[in-house]
Design an enzyme around this catalytic site. Structure first.
Site: not given
Length: 489
Positions: A162, A251, A285, A463
């Site tokens: 990030k 996300e 994820c 991202e």
């Protein structure tokens, strides 16, 4: 006495005490031992962090892109020099095996910072001719103060992912790690400062969802980048829009399909499926938790999966031979065990695992067996909902059109994959699957160059990759008139 003592906020280039008077404890997932007591940020602390970020961002944006690039490259060097030290901290905080944190977590975070350090000088506008004596040029300018809200499964990697594009584009970032794994983000802040990033450009505030809400709603923050669950993501988006129409990148969750066709190399397919379900104890994820297998090869595929599950080395995270550790928290353990019981109740056939590991010292930690269900139905809870743990669901199919329709029948769209020797079918299937990240005959790699994000309720924006820089800049258009101005009146 905790291993890491009292953890404070990191604002303006130094550790500062929170003003809330509230603290929370964080525990070692493998042993249950207290790791640290962490101070929770208050609204006043958020204001302080925003003001500090504003001041730091002005100095950071005033540097040339080449200067920012060199500083970020120095941060990469420091991360790599301290890989083993940071990997041990990440191991204690997350419960991941040390072999994994040494090879993946810091390494991939540093790679992304290095990637964006190289792109910092490539952020540029356009020149658009209008006529002989007039033209337009555009500038890509930083947003200002941004915020990142991290998940608990990859704490330092997410902080790197990030912050890297944000800082490369000349922004500041206030980062809130998950309260479940809060320890490593401040170490990244120390490294940025040591590398030459001005104080305030990367601040770390600690706390639970209340702190995330303060960041999301703050009118002085121009953008939120969030990683976490769908429901929380919706709240973040609502607060971000309601406060100042700030941009959001998200996300979110996934229930990703892995499709094994009848012509697949079954050894390869089993290797992929086991990795896509049990790496990081299933706390990824993008995991391919819905494994669709052609009916004609299902028995042979299952046998290969079971063989590989038996080879998984459950153990203490500090043991270099361990490749499967505990879940990150007691709450996550309870959630995963609840899903396993649901699978049993709904009639799925249990072919591996299915219980908590309680032998010896494992009883003190959050360990659950790698679990495989077969003969699953599309309407089962374990097939419909994100588990975020080591639970694989095997479903059979006979028709390509049917399996694509079933694979897409979900609110999620984060990842998908196919295993087949027929590349024409592989591309045809991938083009029809509704997912933002797709793999053919492999699974899980997310290099810095690859945009990462989901379709549907699995996310907004991306991202990594060049495209992400667009989320951290805004375009200013400037018209220049070289000739005589033609008055209207």
């Amino acid at each position: 006495m905790s291993a890491y003592g009292l953890q404070r906020l990191y604002i303006g280039g130094d550790y500062v005490d929170a003003t809330s008077g509230v603290t929370f404890d964080t525990f070692d997932p493998a042993t249950g031992e207290l790791l640290a007591t962490v101070q929770q940020a208050s609204e006043a602390d958020i204001e302080r962090a925003v003001q500090s970020a504003r001041e730091g961002q002005r100095a950071w944006a005033a540097m040339t892109a080449m200067q920012r690039s060199r500083i970020l490259r120095r941060a990469v060097d420091l991360l790599r020099e301290r890989n083993d030290e940071l990997a041990e901290l990440e191991m204690r905080d997350t419960g991941k095996p040390i072999a994994e944190t040494r090879a993946v977590d810091i390494v991939t975070g540093a790679d992304v910072i290095e990637y964006y350090a190289g792109l910092a000088t490539a952020i540029e506008g356009q020149q658009i001719p209008l006529r002989a004596e007039s033209f337009v040029y555009t500038r890509r300018e930083p947003l200002g103060v941004t915020a990142g809200i991290g998940a608990w499964n990859y704490p330092i990697q997410i902080a790197c992912w990030k912050s890297a594009p944000a800082l490369a584009a000349g922004n500041a970032m206030i980062f809130k790690p998950s309260e479940v794994t809060p320890l490593s983000a401040s170490k990244l802040a120390e490294i940025y400062l040591e590398a030459g990033v001005p104080a305030g450009v990367f601040n770390v505030v600690q706390g639970d969802g209340r702190v995330g809400a303060m960041l999301s709603a703050h009118p002085g923050i121009a953008k939120i980048s969030f990683t976490g669950g769908v429901e929380t993501g919706k709240k973040v988006m609502s607060m971000a829009g309601g406060s100042s129409l700030k941009e959001v990148t998200m996300e979110l969750g996934g229930k990703s399909p892995l499709v094994v066709f009848e012509d697949a190399d079954l050894d390869r397919a089993a290797d992929i499926a086991v990795t896509a379900n049990f790496f990081s104890a299933g706390q990824v994820c993008t995991n391919g938790t819905r494994v669709f297998v052609h009916q004609s090869v299902q028995p042979a595929f299952e046998a290969r999966v079971i063989e590989r599950v038996k080879r998984i080395r459950v153990g203490k995270p500090s043991d270099p031979s361990t490749n499967f550790g505990p879940l990150a928290s007691a709450a996550q353990l309870d959630k995963v065990l609840g899903f396993i019981e649901s699978g049993k109740r709904e009639g799925a056939r249990l072919v591996a695992g299915g219980a908590r590991i309680v032998e010896g010292d494992y009883a003190r930690g959050q360990y659950v067996q790698p679990t495989v269900f077969s003969d699953c139905r599309d309407d089962m809870k374990i097939v419909r909902e994100e588990i975020f743990g080591p639970v694989m669901s095997i479903l059979s199919f006979v028709d390509e059109d049917d399996v694509i329709e079933r694979a897409n029948d979900t609110i999620y769209g984060l990842a998908a994959g196919v295993v087949t020797e027929n590349l024409a079918r592989a591309h045809r299937a991938i083009h029809r699957l509704e997912a933002g990240i797709c793999w053919i005959n492999t699974w899980g790699e997310s290099p810095a160059e690859m945009p990462v994000g989901g379709y549907k309720q699995s996310g907004v924006g991306r991202e990594n990759g060049i495209t992400t820089l667009e989320h951290y800049t805004r375009i200013k258009s400037v018209q220049v008139e070289l000739g005589k101005y033609q008055p209207v009146f």
